[in-house]
Design a protein around this motif. Structure first.
Motif, PDB file in Angstrom:
ATOM      1  N   ARG A   1       0.828  -1.205   0.000  1.00 44.43           N
ATOM      2  CA  ARG A   1       0.000   0.000   0.000  1.00 44.43           C
ATOM      3  C   ARG A   1       0.869   1.266   0.000  1.00 44.43           C
ATOM      4  N   LEU A   2       1.928   1.239  -0.762  1.00 45.25           N
ATOM      5  CA  LEU A   2       2.826   2.386  -0.854  1.00 45.25           C
ATOM      6  C   LEU A   2       2.296   3.386  -1.876  1.00 45.25           C
ATOM      7  N   ALA A   3       2.240   4.652  -1.484  1.00 41.43           N
ATOM      8  CA  ALA A   3       1.868   5.720  -2.412  1.00 41.43           C
ATOM      9  C   ALA A   3       3.095   6.482  -2.892  1.00 41.43           C
ATOM     10  N   ALA A   4       4.224   6.257  -2.249  1.00 39.07           N
ATOM     11  CA  ALA A   4       5.491   6.882  -2.641  1.00 39.07           C
ATOM     12  C   ALA A   4       6.606   5.900  -2.333  1.00 39.07           C
ATOM     13  N   LEU A   5       7.744   6.113  -2.958  1.00 32.95           N
ATOM     14  CA  LEU A   5       8.870   5.196  -2.802  1.00 32.95           C
ATOM     15  C   LEU A   5      10.025   5.902  -2.101  1.00 32.95           C
ATOM     16  N   PRO A   6      10.766   5.179  -1.265  1.00 33.54           N
ATOM     17  CA  PRO A   6      11.876   5.798  -0.526  1.00 33.54           C
ATOM     18  C   PRO A   6      13.016   6.189  -1.463  1.00 33.54           C
ATOM     19  N   GLU A   7      13.648   7.296  -1.168  1.00 37.92           N
ATOM     20  CA  GLU A   7      14.744   7.786  -2.004  1.00 37.92           C
ATOM     21  C   GLU A   7      15.907   6.807  -2.045  1.00 37.92           C
ATOM     22  N   ALA A   8      16.092   6.059  -0.957  1.00 32.96           N
ATOM     23  CA  ALA A   8      17.216   5.122  -0.911  1.00 32.96           C
ATOM     24  C   ALA A   8      17.120   4.054  -1.994  1.00 32.96           C
ATOM     25  N   LEU A   9      15.917   3.821  -2.490  1.00 27.88           N
ATOM     26  CA  LEU A   9      15.736   2.812  -3.529  1.00 27.88           C
ATOM     27  C   LEU A   9      16.570   3.133  -4.763  1.00 27.88           C
ATOM     28  N   TRP A  10      16.658   4.410  -5.098  1.00 29.95           N
ATOM     29  CA  TRP A  10      17.325   4.798  -6.343  1.00 29.95           C
ATOM     30  C   TRP A  10      18.847   4.738  -6.239  1.00 29.95           C
ATOM     31  N   GLU A  11      19.346   4.383  -5.052  1.00 31.02           N
ATOM     32  CA  GLU A  11      20.790   4.221  -4.879  1.00 31.02           C
ATOM     33  C   GLU A  11      21.247   2.796  -5.178  1.00 31.02           C
ATOM     34  N   LEU A  12      20.299   1.896  -5.454  1.00 34.41           N
ATOM     35  CA  LEU A  12      20.644   0.490  -5.692  1.00 34.41           C
ATOM     36  C   LEU A  12      21.049   0.297  -7.151  1.00 34.41           C
ATOM     37  N   ALA A  13      22.222   0.749  -7.481  1.00 34.01           N
ATOM     38  CA  ALA A  13      22.668   0.739  -8.876  1.00 34.01           C
ATOM     39  C   ALA A  13      22.797  -0.667  -9.449  1.00 34.01           C
ATOM     40  N   ASP A  14      22.975  -1.684  -8.582  1.00 35.33           N
ATOM     41  CA  ASP A  14      23.142  -3.057  -9.062  1.00 35.33           C
ATOM     42  C   ASP A  14      21.850  -3.868  -9.000  1.00 35.33           C
ATOM     43  N   LEU A  15      20.739  -3.227  -8.691  1.00 36.52           N
ATOM     44  CA  LEU A  15      19.467  -3.941  -8.576  1.00 36.52           C
ATOM     45  C   LEU A  15      19.052  -4.507  -9.934  1.00 36.52           C
ATOM     46  N   GLU A  16      18.688  -5.802  -9.946  1.00 36.12           N
ATOM     47  CA  GLU A  16      18.292  -6.460 -11.192  1.00 36.12           C
ATOM     48  C   GLU A  16      16.800  -6.761 -11.254  1.00 36.12           C
ATOM     49  N   GLU A  17      16.157  -6.974 -10.104  1.00 29.62           N
ATOM     50  CA  GLU A  17      14.738  -7.312 -10.083  1.00 29.62           C
ATOM     51  C   GLU A  17      14.025  -6.444  -9.051  1.00 29.62           C
ATOM     52  N   LEU A  18      12.930  -5.809  -9.489  1.00 30.29           N
ATOM     53  CA  LEU A  18      12.171  -4.916  -8.613  1.00 30.29           C
ATOM     54  C   LEU A  18      10.683  -5.154  -8.820  1.00 30.29           C
ATOM     55  N   SER A  19       9.976  -5.487  -7.736  1.00 32.01           N
ATOM     56  CA  SER A  19       8.524  -5.657  -7.797  1.00 32.01           C
ATOM     57  C   SER A  19       7.853  -4.595  -6.950  1.00 32.01           C
ATOM     58  N   LEU A  20       6.988  -3.818  -7.588  1.00 35.49           N
ATOM     59  CA  LEU A  20       6.212  -2.772  -6.922  1.00 35.49           C
ATOM     60  C   LEU A  20       4.717  -3.008  -7.111  1.00 35.49           C
ATOM     61  N   SER A  21       4.321  -4.218  -7.418  1.00 34.54           N
ATOM     62  CA  SER A  21       2.921  -4.503  -7.733  1.00 34.54           C
ATOM     63  C   SER A  21       2.036  -4.363  -6.504  1.00 34.54           C
ATOM     64  N   GLY A  22       0.748  -4.084  -6.753  1.00 34.92           N
ATOM     65  CA  GLY A  22      -0.240  -4.044  -5.688  1.00 34.92           C
ATOM     66  C   GLY A  22      -0.062  -2.912  -4.711  1.00 34.92           C
TER      67      GLY A  22
ATOM     68  N   LEU B   1       0.741   3.526  -6.217  1.00 33.68           N
ATOM     69  CA  LEU B   1       1.616   4.479  -6.893  1.00 33.68           C
ATOM     70  C   LEU B   1       0.894   5.167  -8.052  1.00 33.68           C
ATOM     71  N   PRO B   2       0.785   6.509  -8.027  1.00 33.29           N
ATOM     72  CA  PRO B   2       0.154   7.230  -9.134  1.00 33.29           C
ATOM     73  C   PRO B   2       1.116   7.507 -10.281  1.00 33.29           C
ATOM     74  N   GLU B   3       2.407   7.456  -9.990  1.00 34.41           N
ATOM     75  CA  GLU B   3       3.420   7.706 -11.010  1.00 34.41           C
ATOM     76  C   GLU B   3       4.743   7.121 -10.536  1.00 34.41           C
ATOM     77  N   LEU B   4       5.682   7.037 -11.453  1.00 32.03           N
ATOM     78  CA  LEU B   4       7.016   6.558 -11.117  1.00 32.03           C
ATOM     79  C   LEU B   4       7.998   7.717 -11.169  1.00 32.03           C
ATOM     80  N   PRO B   5       8.815   7.872 -10.140  1.00 30.84           N
ATOM     81  CA  PRO B   5       9.796   8.963 -10.132  1.00 30.84           C
ATOM     82  C   PRO B   5      10.849   8.777 -11.218  1.00 30.84           C
ATOM     83  N   GLU B   6      11.456   9.880 -11.602  1.00 25.09           N
ATOM     84  CA  GLU B   6      12.522   9.827 -12.595  1.00 25.09           C
ATOM     85  C   GLU B   6      13.746   9.087 -12.065  1.00 25.09           C
ATOM     86  N   GLY B   7      13.792   8.901 -10.734  1.00 22.83           N
ATOM     87  CA  GLY B   7      14.909   8.157 -10.162  1.00 22.83           C
ATOM     88  C   GLY B   7      15.021   6.747 -10.699  1.00 22.83           C
ATOM     89  N   LEU B   8      13.940   6.241 -11.275  1.00 24.17           N
ATOM     90  CA  LEU B   8      13.974   4.905 -11.868  1.00 24.17           C
ATOM     91  C   LEU B   8      15.088   4.789 -12.902  1.00 24.17           C
TER      92      LEU B   8
END
Length: 621
Positions: free
Chosen positions: A74-95, A98-105
């Motif tokens: 039930r997240l309406a926003a994402l933590p800024e620390a998420l965008w620091e995971l430069a080596d992240l290969e798999e990300l699930s944000l389903s369910g 979220l009204p939009e995705l930040p440019e940090g993606l």
């Protein structure tokens, strides 16, 4: 990570008691979203189901594993620390909310799999996605996406793209640049046309366009010569272009529930075709010789077309003369089509290929597959063509509804099994119900049950959020079909399970596998306004309150399904059971494990008042 439109995770089989304990633990953590009476604003403002500290821990772990699952929180926003995971290969944000995705993606340049299903997204950030050249899978079904932004042309590594259940009215031409794309799902949108670029994707293997508003499809398909599955059912097509037949690798084609009045005369380009769904169109004539000349054809379904007597007789003559391929196992016709056929030809065709003709009764008029199979009484009748999942059509192999043995018992002494199709929009349950019938006959039991197959081809949850449409399109026909039966068992999974609950007033028993109740929080859902989704949930509860049925809701241990099932706990006629299967595809998992057919047999025998040689249902669960 897991989401409903991918293959299920490896099955887990803990003891039943452990599964029940896990169910209780998960239920306590995964509170459902607010009930329909809660306003949309309040729902959006609801607190997340995770603390900041827990989020920090998840992100810290993901820094070393390369995987992060933030689904159903039930997240309406994402933590800024998420965008620091430069080596992240798999990300699930389903369910989430979220009204939009930040440019940090755009900073997650190592990302290969991104799951965005079941949020509030109205657009995809093209620039951010364009910065992810290694992305191989993008699942954004069940949002409110109205357009695809620019930048998608940079996704040259993308293999799977799911945009089903959104609000797309057009597709960009840049779709043709996705040369690695193998699986494209666009079902349940508002598309009226498909750009030629979509028909020239060289790596494409599966294309789902069912449940849109397509009036035509591209005329040339040679650029997609490797296409194996094409789903076009539930649109507004009136013709099949000749170019569509130039697909040598095509194994399954569904053109059902359109307004097609003509097929191309030359079908030789479909030399790999195995399954052809043409039911529910306006075909009067057929290229019978061309159809029967397809060397690998296994299933041909033609019910609900106004076929002329000459067209039906041409098919029967070809079968009687041995022109049908030896691979053909099922030719689906309805009793209305056979009523005026040549009796001698019909007898000769049945003698030449016993069990090939699958005749049934098309029940009522309206959208979708609505076919009644008359079961046998000791002698057996129902035939079906199935895969290992238990899916497939089924119908009586006799024009009279019984293929041998005694005549069927009167309806009042029989059980009617209503089998609802799920979101793919094709009939299922036929295979497993045939297994049930075969096992009952092998044990000397009287298989006194008929089956009504019901399908919503438009991926619209059986019009469940509109009471008037629900009544006029499905409920009235179901009521008429069920009249005269003393016992009615309804079964379905996912969208089909929701239907079984919606129509439970007409049932005496229900088996609902992983139903969706609160579609606001579901990853698989139609592109409908929030008020419509809320109305569907209210209609489910109203139906259960008035239902005389014993309702069993069966789920695995996936958090999302447990949350949906928990919404039904308030109804005294509902029993919840959990299996140790961490997947939305519970029915498929049970079928593969050989446990689905015994479960259905037990339920049918209970309704028929017959003893069953299965272990008790309570022990199985």
């Amino acid at each position: 990570m897991r989401h409903p439109q991918t293959a299920p995770a490896p099955l887990q089989r803990p003891a039943a008691a452990a599964a029940q304990r896990d169910c209780a633990r998960r239920r306590s953590r995964c509170r459902p979203r607010p009930a329909p009476a809660t306003t949309a604003a309040a729902a959006a403002a609801a607190e997340p189901l995770v603390t900041e500290r827990e989020l920090q821990i998840k992100i810290s772990v993901a820094a070393s594993t390369g995987r992060l699952d933030l689904s159903d929180l039930r997240l309406a926003a994402l933590p800024e620390a998420l965008w620091e995971l430069a080596d992240l290969e798999e990300l699930s944000l389903s369910g989430n909310e979220l009204p939009e995705l930040p440019e940090g993606l755009a900073r997650l340049t190592s990302l290969r799999r991104l799951v965005l299903a079941g949020n509030r997204l109205r657009a995809l950030p093209g620039d951010a996605l364009g910065a992810l050249p290694g992305l191989e899978g993008l699942w954004a079904h069940g949002n409110a996406i109205e357009e695809l932004g620019g930048g998608a042309e940079a996704l040259t590594a993308l293999k799977s793209l799911s945009l089903a259940g959104n609000r797309l009215e057009r597709l960009p031409d840049c779709l043709g640049t996705l040369t690695a794309l193998e699986d494209l799902s666009l079902s349940g949108n508002r598309l009226s046309a498909v750009p030629p670029a979509a028909a020239s994707l060289p790596a494409l293997r599966r294309l789902a366009l069912n449940g849109n508003a397509l009036r035509e499809v591209p005329g040339e398909w040679e650029g997609a010569a490797g296409l194996e599955e094409l789903h076009l059912q539930g649109n507004a097509l009136t013709a099949v272009p000749d170019g569509l037949t130039h697909l040598p690798a095509l194994s399954e084609l569904s053109l059902a529930d359109n307004s097609i009045s003509r097929l191309p005369p030359d079908l030789s380009g479909w030399r790999g075709l195995q399954k052809l769904h043409l039911y529910g169109n306006r075909l009067e004539q057929l290229p019978a010789a061309a159809l029967l000349a397809l060397p690998g054809l296994q299933q041909l379904w033609l019910e609900g077309n106004p076929l002329s007597t000459s067209a039906v007789d041409a098919l029967l003559r070809g079968i009687a003369d041995g022109a049908a391929p030896p691979t053909l196992r099922a030719l689906g016709l309805d009793e209305g089509q056979l009523a005026s056929s040549d009796a001698k030809l019909l007898e000769a065709a049945r003698a030449a290929r016993p069990g090939l003709l699958r005749a049934g009764i098309v029940a009522g008029g309206g959208p979708g597959y609505f076919k009644l199979q008359r079961g046998g009484s000791g002698g057996g009748s129902g035939s079906s063509s199935v895969d290992s999942s238990g899916n497939g059509h089924a119908s009586s192999s006799s024009g009279s509804g019984s293929s041998g043995g005694e005549a069927p018992a009167p309806s009042s002494e029989r059980v009617l099994v209503v089998a609802f199709g799920s979101a793919p929009g094709l009939p299922n349950w036929g295979g497993v119900l045939r297994q049930v019938q075969g096992s009952m006959e092998a044990d000397g039991a009287v298989s006194a049950f008929d089956v009504l197959f019901v399908v919503d081809p438009f991926r619209d949850w059986y019009r469940g959020g509109d009471a008037a449409a629900l009544e006029s399109t499905y409920h009235s026909r179901l009521s008429e079909a069920a009249a005269g039966y003393g016992r009615v068992l309804m079964v379905g999974d996912s969208m089909g399970a929701t239907a079984a609950l919606l129509f439970s007033r007409l049932a005496t028993a229900v088996l609902a596998f992983c139903p969706q109740v609160d579609l606001r929080s579901a990853s698989i859902r139609p592109a409908r306004p929030g008020a419509w989704l809320d109305a569907l949930q209210a209609n489910v509860h109203a139906a259960l309150q008035q239902s005389p049925a014993r309702v069993r809701v069966l789920t695995g241990t996936w958090q999302h399904d447990l949350a949906q099932a928990s919404l039904l706990e308030r109804h005294p006629n509902v029993t919840l059971k959990a299996y140790g299967v961490d997947s939305h595809r519970l029915a498929l998992a049970l079928a593969r494990g050989g446990r689905l057919a015994p479960l259905l047999r037990e339920a049918i025998c209970n309704e028929a008042g017959l003893p069953s040689r299965n272990v008790r249902l309570a022990n199985m669960l």
